[in-house]
Design an enzyme around this catalytic site. Structure first.
Site, PDB file in Angstrom:
ATOM      1  N   SER A  26      10.321   1.936  -3.657  1.00  0.00           N
ATOM      2  CA  SER A  26      10.366   2.940  -5.054  1.00  0.00           C
ATOM      3  C   SER A  26      12.019   3.077  -5.162  1.00  0.00           C
ATOM      4  O   SER A  26      12.817   3.227  -4.242  1.00  0.00           O
ATOM      5  CB  SER A  26       9.586   4.108  -4.707  1.00  0.00           C
ATOM      6  OG  SER A  26       9.699   4.860  -5.888  1.00  0.00           O
ATOM      7  N   ALA A  56       0.941  -0.915  -0.040  1.00  0.00           N
ATOM      8  CA  ALA A  56      -0.111  -0.088  -0.020  1.00  0.00           C
ATOM      9  C   ALA A  56       1.022   1.374   0.000  1.00  0.00           C
ATOM     10  O   ALA A  56       1.794   1.381   0.807  1.00  0.00           O
ATOM     11  CB  ALA A  56      -0.862   0.024   1.270  1.00  0.00           C
ATOM     12  N   TYR A  89       7.600  12.098  -1.085  1.00  0.00           N
ATOM     13  CA  TYR A  89       7.495  10.666  -1.456  1.00  0.00           C
ATOM     14  C   TYR A  89       8.659   9.912  -1.433  1.00  0.00           C
ATOM     15  O   TYR A  89       8.894   9.070  -0.833  1.00  0.00           O
ATOM     16  CB  TYR A  89       7.089  10.679  -2.935  1.00  0.00           C
ATOM     17  CG  TYR A  89       6.958   9.432  -3.424  1.00  0.00           C
ATOM     18  CD1 TYR A  89       5.896   8.541  -3.013  1.00  0.00           C
ATOM     19  CD2 TYR A  89       7.965   8.825  -4.346  1.00  0.00           C
ATOM     20  CE1 TYR A  89       5.697   7.494  -3.599  1.00  0.00           C
ATOM     21  CE2 TYR A  89       7.890   7.612  -5.064  1.00  0.00           C
ATOM     22  CZ  TYR A  89       6.565   6.747  -4.341  1.00  0.00           C
ATOM     23  OH  TYR A  89       6.546   5.497  -4.997  1.00  0.00           O
ATOM     24  N   SER A 130       9.758   9.551   2.104  1.00  0.00           N
ATOM     25  CA  SER A 130       8.821   8.399   2.800  1.00  0.00           C
ATOM     26  C   SER A 130       9.325   7.120   2.481  1.00  0.00           C
ATOM     27  O   SER A 130       9.448   5.942   3.204  1.00  0.00           O
ATOM     28  CB  SER A 130       7.340   8.436   2.316  1.00  0.00           C
ATOM     29  OG  SER A 130       7.348   8.225   1.035  1.00  0.00           O
TER      30      SER A 130
END
Length: 303
Positions: A183, A132, A196, A199
Site C-alpha cells: 500500500s 491478502a 495499517y 503493517s
C-alpha cells in the site's frame, strides 16, 4: 579523532562527488534495461500463479488478468463460495486449469497447505501474489482494546511472511516471481491508518531485503493508493477524486510483473507524493494534519 566523527566530515562530500560521476552512466544503463524489459516481457501462458485474497478486489481481478494471458491459477481465500465464482470466470477467460483452496493466511499451517497443494497439483510454482490484506482506519489514540490491532499485523505482514517462506524453495527452482500487494500507506504513513501503515511498511521492508538475499527471484512491490475494491469502500478520496478501477490496476500489476519491475504505484499520479514525503517531510506532515487530523477534530467538535 574517532572514525565516526571523521566519516561525518569526509563521507558526505565524497558521496556527492561519486554520485555526480556514477549517476549519468547508471541512468543510461537503466534506460537500456527498461527498454529491454518492455520489448522482452514474460509470457505467463501455462505458468502457475498462486494468488492469496483472490475472492474479491485486486486479487479477484488479478486472477482474471492472469487468466486472459493463459496462466494456470491457484486461488486462495477464506470464502469458498466466492472463490468458486472467481474460478469459474477465470476458466471462461482462458485459464486452462484453476484450483480453489480455502485458507487463512494468518495461520502458518494453512499457508504451508496451500503452497503444498499448489505444487502437488501443478508440479511447479512460478508466481506468488501476496495480496491478502485487511484495512484499518482508526486513530491510534481511539483504540480501546490494543489486542484488536493484532489481526492487522497477522494478516498484512505475517500472512505474507508465512506463504513466502514455504514458496521460496519452489520459486528459486523456477526462477519465479513474488508480487507484493502492499500500500502507498507503507511509505506515506497517513494519520488515521497508524497500524495499517506499520503493517505495510514492515511488509515492504521484508521484500526489499529478500530481493537482495534471493536475486534469482524477481520481486515486484506494488503500492496501490486510491483503487476501487471491497476493502477500500469505507475509505474514499476527496470529492473531486475517484478511485482507480480495479481491473485497470490489476492489468497494470501484471504488466509490471511481466516486465520485471521492482516497484509499481497505482494510480501513477501518486508517485510524486513519495518525493514530497522524503524531500519535504515537514510539508507532508503539515498537509496531512490540516487535511485529516484538523478536519476530523472540527467534525467531532460540531457533532
Amino acid at each position: 579523532m574517532e572514525i565516526n566523527k571523521l566519516l561525518n566530515i569526509v563521507f558526505p562530500p565524497l558521496f556527492v562527488i561519486a554520485l555526480l560521476f556514477i549517476l549519468p552512466p547508471f541512468l543510461v544503463l537503466k534506460l537500456l534495461f527498461s527498454t529491454q524489459r518492455f520489448v522482452f516481457k514474460e509470457n505467463v501462458a501455462g505458468k502457475v500463479v498462486l494468488i492469496t485474497g483472490s475472492s474479491s478486489g485486486i486479487g479477484e481481478h488479478l486472477a482474471y488478468e492472469y487468466a486472459r494471458r493463459g496462466a494456470r491459477l491457484s486461488l486462495v481465500a477464506r470464502r469458498t463460495d466466492r472463490l468458486q465464482k472467481v474460478a469459474d470466470k477465470a476458466r471462461q477467460l482462458g485459464s486452462p486449469d484453476v484450483i480453489v483452496i480455502t485458507a487463512d493466511v494468518s495461520k502458518i499451517e494453512d499457508c504451508k497447505r496451500f503452497v503444498d497443494m499448489t505444487v502437488n497439483h501443478f508440479g511447479q510454482l512460478d508466481h506468488l501474489v501476496n495480496n491478502a490484506g485487511v484495512a484499518h482506519g482508526t486513530f491510534f489514540k481511539e483504540t480501546r482494546n490494543i489486542s484488536d490491532l493484532v489481526p492487522i499485523m497477522d494478516i498484512n505482514f505475517w500472512g505474507s511472511v508465512y506463504g513466502t517462506h514455504f514458496a521460496v524453495p519452489y520459486l528459486r527452482k523456477s526462477k519465479g516471481k513474488i508480487i507484493v500487494i502492499s500500500s502507498a500507506a507503507g511509505w506515506l504513513y497517513p494519520p488515521g491508518a497508524t497500524i495499517y501503515s506499520a503493517s505495510k511498511a514492515a511488509q515492504i521492508g521484508l521484500y526489499e531485503s529478500l530481493r537482495i538475499e534471493c536475486p534469482e527471484i524477481g520481486i515486484t512491490i506494488v503500492t496501490p493508493g486510491f483503487v476501487e475494491s471491497e476493502m477500500t469502500q469505507r475509505f474514499r478520496p476527496a470529492k473531486y477524486l475517484k478511485n482507480e478501477p480495479t481491473d485497470d490496476c490489476a492489468k497494470a500489476i501484471v504488466e509490471s510483473t511481466c516486465r520485471g519491475d521492482m516497484y509499481l504505484t497505482e494510480p501513477f499520479w501518486m508517485r510524486p507524493l513519495f518525493l514530497v514525503k522524503v524531500l519535504c517531510p515537514e510539508l507532508w506532515d503539515w498537509t496531512c494534519y490540516w487535511l485529516i487530523v484538523h478536519r476530523r477534530r472540527a467534525l467531532d467538535k460540531n457533532a
